[in-house]
Design a protein around this motif. Sequence first.
Motif, PDB file in Angstrom:
ATOM      1  N   PRO A 111       0.613  -0.922   0.309  1.00  0.00           N
ATOM      2  CA  PRO A 111      -0.263   0.100  -0.293  1.00  0.00           C
ATOM      3  C   PRO A 111       1.000   1.560   0.307  1.00  0.00           C
ATOM      4  N   GLY A 112       0.414   2.380  -0.556  1.00  0.00           N
ATOM      5  CA  GLY A 112       1.219   3.301  -1.217  1.00  0.00           C
ATOM      6  C   GLY A 112       2.173   3.354  -1.213  1.00  0.00           C
ATOM      7  N   ILE A 122       4.599   3.126  -5.592  1.00  0.00           N
ATOM      8  CA  ILE A 122       5.065   3.413  -6.488  1.00  0.00           C
ATOM      9  C   ILE A 122       5.778   2.161  -7.417  1.00  0.00           C
ATOM     10  N   VAL A 173      -4.983  -1.215  -8.141  1.00  0.00           N
ATOM     11  CA  VAL A 173      -3.777  -0.199  -8.156  1.00  0.00           C
ATOM     12  C   VAL A 173      -4.226   0.912  -9.588  1.00  0.00           C
ATOM     13  N   THR A 174      -3.313   2.044  -9.221  1.00  0.00           N
ATOM     14  CA  THR A 174      -3.642   2.984 -10.623  1.00  0.00           C
ATOM     15  C   THR A 174      -2.273   3.126 -11.049  1.00  0.00           C
ATOM     16  N   GLU A 189      -3.292   8.836 -15.053  1.00  0.00           N
ATOM     17  CA  GLU A 189      -4.002   8.186 -14.638  1.00  0.00           C
ATOM     18  C   GLU A 189      -5.505   6.785 -15.092  1.00  0.00           C
ATOM     19  N   LYS A 197      -7.588   3.689 -12.943  1.00  0.00           N
ATOM     20  CA  LYS A 197      -7.714   2.935 -12.005  1.00  0.00           C
ATOM     21  C   LYS A 197      -7.631   1.804 -12.888  1.00  0.00           C
ATOM     22  N   ARG A 251       1.011   2.782  -8.492  1.00  0.00           N
ATOM     23  CA  ARG A 251       0.698   2.877  -8.067  1.00  0.00           C
ATOM     24  C   ARG A 251      -0.370   2.011  -6.809  1.00  0.00           C
ATOM     25  N   ASN A 252      -0.317   1.680  -6.126  1.00  0.00           N
ATOM     26  CA  ASN A 252      -0.938   0.903  -4.885  1.00  0.00           C
ATOM     27  C   ASN A 252      -1.451   2.290  -4.486  1.00  0.00           C
ATOM     28  N   ASP A 253      -2.634   2.969  -5.121  1.00  0.00           N
ATOM     29  CA  ASP A 253      -3.483   3.954  -4.040  1.00  0.00           C
ATOM     30  C   ASP A 253      -4.470   2.857  -2.450  1.00  0.00           C
ATOM     31  N   GLY A 254      -4.567   1.882  -2.239  1.00  0.00           N
ATOM     32  CA  GLY A 254      -5.120   1.452  -1.463  1.00  0.00           C
ATOM     33  C   GLY A 254      -4.493   0.696  -0.364  1.00  0.00           C
ATOM     34  N   LYS A 255      -5.251   0.408   0.492  1.00  0.00           N
ATOM     35  CA  LYS A 255      -5.327   0.091   1.769  1.00  0.00           C
ATOM     36  C   LYS A 255      -4.169  -1.279   2.222  1.00  0.00           C
TER      37      LYS A 255
END
Length: 177
Positions: free
Chosen positions: A74-75, A77, A97-98, A111, A113, A131-135
């Motif tokens: 998570p978080g 790139i 991910v983005t 970007e 998704k 990029r991982n924008d998830g939890k």
Amino acid sequence: MTNSTFSIQDFEKKYVARLEDRKLDWNVLKFQEEIDPAYRRAQMRYIGRGATANNDSNVVAAEHFTLSTMVLPPGCIGPLHLHDDVEEVFFVLEGEVTALIQEDSNSEVHEIKLGARDCISSPPGVYRGIRNDGKEEARMLVMLGAVKPNLPTYPVGSALEELRIQRSKEREAIIKG
């Protein structure tokens, strides 16, 4: 493959890569993480050694492409990079991910998704990242369309591109002796 000396045991040994024999490699891209901790991720190779020319002898020899899995915390790139010679495919197994797409070093970063079982293919000559924008951890398949792709480049002026140029000069000096 249809001769009298065919051995299924030899075939399996040469062409089967089992999860139990794989290890997540958190070091293969460590040089990127040293630039920015957000670039932390792990690779698990199955077919071919990829563009990094890692020393993993426990892979199925590639004939036309490479295949690995990637774990993106998570978080974190996978930074923008460009392969000038091959397309690269990201197939999301788990997570969200983005995808980051940039036409050239001076253009806007777009970007897109992606969720589980979504896929993106980036052609040669286009900057791509993820990029991982998830939890949760994201897991994906990564395929490159060549046995041994050229080393990627990074956007002009980026810290990763400066490091790539520096390392390239160091390698040339070593080769020239």
